[in-house]
Design an enzyme around this catalytic site. Structure first.
Site, PDB file in Angstrom:
ATOM      1  CB  CYS A  23      -3.587  39.875  32.872  1.00  0.00           C
ATOM      2  SG  CYS A  23      -2.682  41.787  33.823  1.00  0.00           S
ATOM      3  N   GLY A  49      -8.163  39.104  36.409  1.00  0.00           N
ATOM      4  CA  GLY A  49      -8.546  40.091  36.699  1.00  0.00           C
ATOM      5  C   GLY A  49      -9.851  41.032  36.205  1.00  0.00           C
ATOM      6  CG  ASN A 124      -0.816  36.753  33.119  1.00  0.00           C
ATOM      7  OD1 ASN A 124      -0.731  35.593  33.208  1.00  0.00           O
ATOM      8  ND2 ASN A 124      -0.842  37.870  33.800  1.00  0.00           N
ATOM      9  N   GLY A 125       1.756  39.526  33.157  1.00  0.00           N
ATOM     10  CA  GLY A 125       2.973  39.399  33.991  1.00  0.00           C
ATOM     11  C   GLY A 125       3.380  40.784  33.980  1.00  0.00           C
ATOM     12  CE1 TYR A 278      -7.114  34.015  45.900  1.00  0.00           C
ATOM     13  CE2 TYR A 278      -5.738  34.835  44.277  1.00  0.00           C
ATOM     14  CZ  TYR A 278      -6.479  35.351  45.245  1.00  0.00           C
ATOM     15  OH  TYR A 278      -7.682  36.425  45.377  1.00  0.00           O
TER      16      TYR A 278
END
Ligand code: AMP
Length: 504
Positions: A23, A49, A124-125, A278
């Site tokens: 996210c 995302g 996010n996570g 990445y």
């Protein structure tokens, strides 16, 4: 994370290949056209995302929300949608989940009305005790509206006995375990939070703070504030980077400025090393280090460790490009574009089945015969997960006439799943979890295969090597050293075991 519901009502990750979300989060305080600015920020974070997106704004009296499946441009490209989101304060979210729970009710920001006012949150996570908390909250009578782990924040805040929203948030945070970068919006404040280990990124920026008011500032010289997953989202809206939100820090932003709270005891930082390899956009700066530079340095380290005689260094685009440049520079071998990427196809991982994924790789990449024919080729990619991409690419490069194909990977072998917000398949599907490097080379049909070593990776990122007692990063996907406990895994194993016992 998605909480899959079993027939008898208990949530569990059962039979899920994927259980993670990737996210991006963004938030603004005191910015004119907050919804439009947030849409721009989310657009820059689209790589984090692509499945769904949402924005919640507050106009001083009411909250407004718009969410949809698909890309930011598909949902917020229409001026009428932006006009339906008034107010100078906003938060937004991009989501990419791969379970069956791709439904609108899971799209963030999540919003709830409390006795103290409205509250919206974007996460996010992954919370590694989400299932345990979910079960406890359901038993207390909480009615969950979604199947995302992020909703536990809403319920923990709702049942907290503290009076202020910030105290309730702290109370909730003290009960969750896992990796989280949050942005949240209440009637009084924009809040940003990073988990105590700082696994996922979150940064603070200033917008329109110059004398002229600058782009986007709602009140001239005072300017506004921005929170974002990555610096690339500041650049797109013309905001200035102020600092990283610190691990374990809550920043509370209101018209008085930024107030910092550190409710947790100090723990050593464990930022996610895969962001550098990445996940982050190459033009972002993370924890003071430009991601592009980091990738080039990892590529150079890879060349130092495992170069073989070759005629050309070819990146697997796009993610392998900076590492291949660093590799080529270090090895003194020409860099060339031997594989062309079709940009109108989504990421390989979006495809749900192995069969479709195979088709996806062919759709996404094609070989550039002019560069490859008769050459000894070193291919550089950032990672091997299932091996689907490498196998296809090697085959494609051979079919285009390459004499030798050597695969070089700018990360160590991915041997463990991530439980902290990077989408990875279950461990059994990770090629490196089941095979040695030599076996993997055979499986992908490469003349040779090498990965950067874990110490090489740390050296590229400015350390002497990996300090096994106190590693600087979260590198669990390469080492199995999980810095945050995984209560749900233990819980699920116990529970699945008891289900088995019951059914006997
Ligand atoms: P695979 O084909 O399963 O071996 O996946 C490796 C490819 O997927 C590499 O080219 C990576 O750039 C890309 N990749 C690695 N991790 C992820 C991830 N978490 N989400 C999407 N793509 C990824």
């Amino acid at each position: 994370m998605s909480l899959t519901t079993l027939p008898h009502g208990d949530p569990a990750v059962v039979g899920d290949d994927k259980f993670h979300e990737e996210c991006g989060v963004f938030g603004v305080w005191n910015v004119s056209d907050a919804a439009a600015v947030t849409a721009l920020g989310l657009h820059a974070l689209q790589h984090r995302g692509q499945e769904a997106t949402g924005i919640v704004t507050f106009d001083g009296a009411r909250f407004h929300s718009h969410k949809g499946m698909g890309l930011v441009g598909d949902n917020f490209g229409d001026a009428r949608v932006i006009a339906s989101l008034p107010g100078p304060r906003a938060i937004g979210h991009n989501r990419y989940a791969t379970t069956g729970d791709t439904v609108l009710r899971n799209v963030q920001p999540l919003y709830a009305d409390f006795e103290f006012g409205g509250f919206a949150v974007a996460h996010n996570g992954n919370l590694t005790n989400a299932h345990v908390l979910h079960r406890a909250l359901v038993r207390r009578g909480c009615l969950f509206q979604s199947t995302t782990d992020s909703e536990v924040f809403i319920h923990l805040i709702a049942i907290s006995l503290y009076s202020t929203v910030v105290d309730r948030l702290i109370d909730a945070l003290k009960q969750v375990v896992g990796a989280y970068s949050l942005v949240a919006l209440s009637n009084e404040a924009l809040m940003g939070v990073r988990d105590p280990l700082g696994v996922r990124p979150l940064i603070l920026g200033r917008i329109g703070a110059d004398a002229s008011g600058g782009a986007g500032a709602a009140n001239g010289a005072n300017g506004g504030w921005v929170l974002a997953s990555e610096t690339c989202a500041l650049d797109i809206v013309g905001a200035e980077f102020v600092r990283d939100v610190e691990p374990g820090e809550i920043v509370v932003i209101n018209d008085k400025g930024v107030h910092s709270i550190k409710p947790f005891g100090r723990t050593p930082e464990r930022f996610c090393v895969f962001e550098y390899i990445y996940f982050a956009r190459p033009d972002s700066v993370m924890e003071g280090m430009p991601v592009y530079e980091a990738r080039k340095r990892i590529g150079a380290e890879l060349a130092r460790e495992s170069h073989v005689p070759a005629d050309v260094i070819v990146p697997v685009p796009d993610s392998g490009v900076p590492a291949a440049m660093g590799y080529a520079e270090e090895a003194g071998v020409p860099f060339d574009l031997g594989i062309i990427r079709n940009h109108y196809v989504g990421r390989t991982f979006i495809e749900p089945t192995d069969h479709i994924r195979n088709l996806g790789v062919k759709l996404k990449h094609s070989a550039n015969r002019a560069v490859l024919e008769g050459k000894r080729v070193v291919l550089v990619d950032d990672s091997i997960v299932r091996g689907t991409t490498s196998r296809k690419i090697v085959e494609m490069v051979r079919a285009a006439g390459a004499k030798e194909v050597h695969m070089r990977i700018s990360s160590p072998p991915t041997t463990h799943s991530c439980f902290y917000g990077i989408d990875t398949p279950e461990r059994g599907k990770l090629l490196a979890a089941r095979h040695s490097v030599e076996e993997m080379a055979q499986l992908i049909n490469a003349d040779s295969l090498a990965f950067v070593s874990i110490d090489g990776l740390y050296r590229a990122l400015g350390s002497k090597g990996r300090d096994a007692k106190a590693p600087r990063f979260c590198d669990a996907c390469f080492t199995g050293d999980y810095p945050v406990p995984l209560p749900d895994q233990a819980d699920n194993n116990d529970r699945q075991l008891s289900l088995l016992t019951e059914s006997r």
